[in-house]
Design a protein around this motif. Structure first.
Motif, mmCIF file in Angstrom:
data_model
loop_
_atom_site.group_PDB
_atom_site.id
_atom_site.type_symbol
_atom_site.label_atom_id
_atom_site.label_comp_id
_atom_site.label_asym_id
_atom_site.label_seq_id
_atom_site.Cartn_x
_atom_site.Cartn_y
_atom_site.Cartn_z
ATOM 1 N N ALA A 38 0.790 -1.225 0.000
ATOM 2 C CA ALA A 38 0.000 0.000 0.000
ATOM 3 C C ALA A 38 0.823 1.276 0.000
ATOM 4 N N ASN A 39 2.083 1.209 0.371
ATOM 5 C CA ASN A 39 2.921 2.407 0.461
ATOM 6 C C ASN A 39 4.008 2.386 -0.617
ATOM 7 N N GLY A 40 3.593 2.616 -1.840
ATOM 8 C CA GLY A 40 4.553 2.612 -2.932
ATOM 9 C C GLY A 40 5.262 1.287 -3.088
ATOM 10 N N GLY A 41 4.549 0.202 -2.844
ATOM 11 C CA GLY A 41 5.136 -1.125 -2.941
ATOM 12 C C GLY A 41 5.671 -1.650 -1.622
ATOM 13 N N LYS A 42 5.625 -0.823 -0.560
ATOM 14 C CA LYS A 42 6.092 -1.251 0.759
ATOM 15 C C LYS A 42 4.906 -1.555 1.659
ATOM 16 N N GLY A 102 -12.315 -5.311 2.924
ATOM 17 C CA GLY A 102 -11.706 -6.162 1.906
ATOM 18 C C GLY A 102 -11.652 -5.444 0.583
ATOM 19 N N SER A 103 -11.019 -6.073 -0.374
ATOM 20 C CA SER A 103 -10.889 -5.478 -1.703
ATOM 21 C C SER A 103 -11.266 -6.485 -2.781
ATOM 22 N N PRO A 104 -12.009 -6.048 -3.803
ATOM 23 C CA PRO A 104 -12.302 -6.933 -4.928
ATOM 24 C C PRO A 104 -11.140 -7.036 -5.898
ATOM 25 N N GLU A 105 -10.123 -6.179 -5.725
ATOM 26 C CA GLU A 105 -8.987 -6.158 -6.639
ATOM 27 C C GLU A 105 -7.943 -7.224 -6.279
ATOM 28 N N LYS A 106 -7.269 -7.700 -7.294
ATOM 29 C CA LYS A 106 -6.141 -8.613 -7.121
ATOM 30 C C LYS A 106 -5.005 -8.105 -8.001
ATOM 31 N N ARG A 107 -4.017 -7.488 -7.368
ATOM 32 C CA ARG A 107 -2.913 -6.873 -8.108
ATOM 33 C C ARG A 107 -1.895 -7.909 -8.547
ATOM 34 N N ASP A 108 -1.009 -7.508 -9.434
ATOM 35 C CA ASP A 108 0.059 -8.404 -9.883
ATOM 36 C C ASP A 108 0.881 -8.859 -8.680
ATOM 37 N N GLY A 109 1.055 -10.148 -8.546
ATOM 38 C CA GLY A 109 1.831 -10.696 -7.448
ATOM 39 C C GLY A 109 1.008 -11.087 -6.236
ATOM 40 N N ASP A 110 -0.245 -10.612 -6.147
ATOM 41 C CA ASP A 110 -1.110 -11.004 -5.031
ATOM 42 C C ASP A 110 -1.506 -12.468 -5.168
ATOM 43 N N THR A 111 -1.588 -13.160 -4.044
ATOM 44 C CA THR A 111 -2.018 -14.559 -4.063
ATOM 45 C C THR A 111 -3.506 -14.696 -3.779
ATOM 46 N N ARG A 112 -4.117 -13.635 -3.243
ATOM 47 C CA ARG A 112 -5.537 -13.662 -2.917
ATOM 48 C C ARG A 112 -6.046 -12.238 -2.735
ATOM 49 N N ALA A 164 -1.221 -11.210 0.486
ATOM 50 C CA ALA A 164 -0.105 -12.149 0.331
ATOM 51 C C ALA A 164 -0.371 -13.482 1.003
ATOM 52 N N GLY A 165 -1.464 -13.561 1.771
ATOM 53 C CA GLY A 165 -1.803 -14.802 2.450
ATOM 54 C C GLY A 165 -1.438 -14.835 3.918
ATOM 55 N N LYS A 169 0.507 -14.823 11.452
ATOM 56 C CA LYS A 169 1.286 -15.807 10.710
ATOM 57 C C LYS A 169 1.682 -15.237 9.346
ATOM 58 N N THR A 170 2.895 -15.525 8.922
ATOM 59 C CA THR A 170 3.352 -15.147 7.593
ATOM 60 C C THR A 170 2.706 -16.069 6.565
ATOM 61 N N PRO A 171 2.781 -15.713 5.273
ATOM 62 C CA PRO A 171 2.246 -16.603 4.245
ATOM 63 C C PRO A 171 2.850 -18.003 4.342
ATOM 64 N N ASP A 172 2.028 -18.997 4.115
ATOM 65 C CA ASP A 172 2.429 -20.401 4.190
ATOM 66 C C ASP A 172 2.837 -20.818 5.596
#
Length: 312
Positions: free
Chosen positions: A140-144, A170-180, A205-206, A231-234
């Protein structure tokens, strides 16, 4: 003579508000600073009566550092100008719904369970320990990462029924690189002397966060506690944070105390013992002092400072 028809003008208002805060403090790196201890922000809010019990509203809020006048996090140049919030929405008997950038359901309500309302960077255990592995929006902060707000989102707050309210983001958008797509919710109970909350979220990112909070009030004394699992992703890392706090108000004085620790993958990553006192000079202006001992895996530090805050 026929009656003249006149347009009915809806009632509307625009307000300017915010808070300015600055202090002198010694941080965990044992360095002296003049700067923000709580937060400073400038907000524009507005409402318009649409009739039939409906109204429209908007919020534009930016955050800045009072010591330099620069936008918050200006050296990194990663946070947007309207960092605090930029939303527009409608509200009525159904509750409210808004769209844009804002605090998600978890962060918009967890402050109830910290004596410093999750603002103070010196003494608040929550500031250091909650949501250890959970940025609300990793980009959300310029990629950060942003801890608190999500972009491109929808936010719903239900009416209060029997002390209960539901909050969803929540968001209906799914940006490049998002897993969900990010989604979260919080169920809150607030009636009489008791406030309680349970929340569950997953980011784009999950990563996930589960939060429980409870607060009770006996006269001028408020006791509170919170338990947070992030928890981190995975599930590659798991952080469990526990905080306890107390707040006592007498006249113009407010006394705060808090303790907390976070366990990260079986290691006590940090413990915080904090205390503070606030004196209200008026309804808008206060001075305060904070002291905390912070213990890390291989080091510890005493942090302390004094500050002044004015809301408008």
């Amino acid at each position: 003579m026929p009656a003249l028809s006149m347009p009915v003008l809806a009632q509307s208002s625009v307000n300017i508000g915010g808070m300015v805060d600055i202090g002198v403090y010694r941080d965990a790196a044992k360095t002296w600073n003049v700067g923000t201890i709580q937060r400073s922000n400038l907000a524009f809010t507005g409402t318009e009566d649409l009739g039939g019990g409906l109204s429209a509203f908007f919020t534009l809020s930016t955050r800045f550092d009072l010591d330099t006048g620069a936008l918050e996090d200006a050296p990194a140049k990663s946070k947007p100008f309207w960092h605090g919030e930029s939303t527009v929405g409608v509200k009525g008997a159904f509750g409210s719904i808004k769209a844009g950038r804002a605090l998600d359901a978890l962060y918009a309500n967890d402050w109830n369970f910290d004596p410093w309302y999750y603002f103070d960077r010196i003494a608040s255990p929550a500031w250091d320990l909650w949501h250890y592995n959970y940025p609300s929006d990793p980009k959300a902060n310029g990629g950060k990462a942003e801890y608190g707000r999500i972009d491109n989102a929808l936010f719903y707050d239900s009416p209060v029924i029997g002390g209960f309210s539901l909050h969803v983001s929540g968001s209906p958008e799914k940006r490049d690189g998002d897993t969900r797509r990010p989604l979260g919710g919080a169920l809150k109970y607030a009636a009489g002397p008791v406030t309680a909350m349970v929340s569950r979220e997953k980011n784009s990112a999950g990563a996930s966060d589960t939060f429980f909070g409870l607060k009770g009030r006996i006269g001028s004394l408020a006791l509170m506690g919170a338990y947070d699992v992030s928890k981190t992703p995975d599930n590659t890392s798991k952080a469990k944070a526990l905080t306890l706090g107390a707040q006592y108000t007498v006249g113009s004085w407010t006394l705060n105390g808090g303790w907390g620790q976070v366990d990260v993958d079986g290691v006590k990553a940090e413990k915080v013992l904090g205390t503070g006192v606030i004196y209200a000079l008026s309804k808008r202006t206060s001075v305060y002092a904070d002291l905390a001992h912070k213990k890390f895996v291989s080091d510890s530090a005493n942090v302390y400072g004094v500050g002044v805050a004015h809301s408008f």
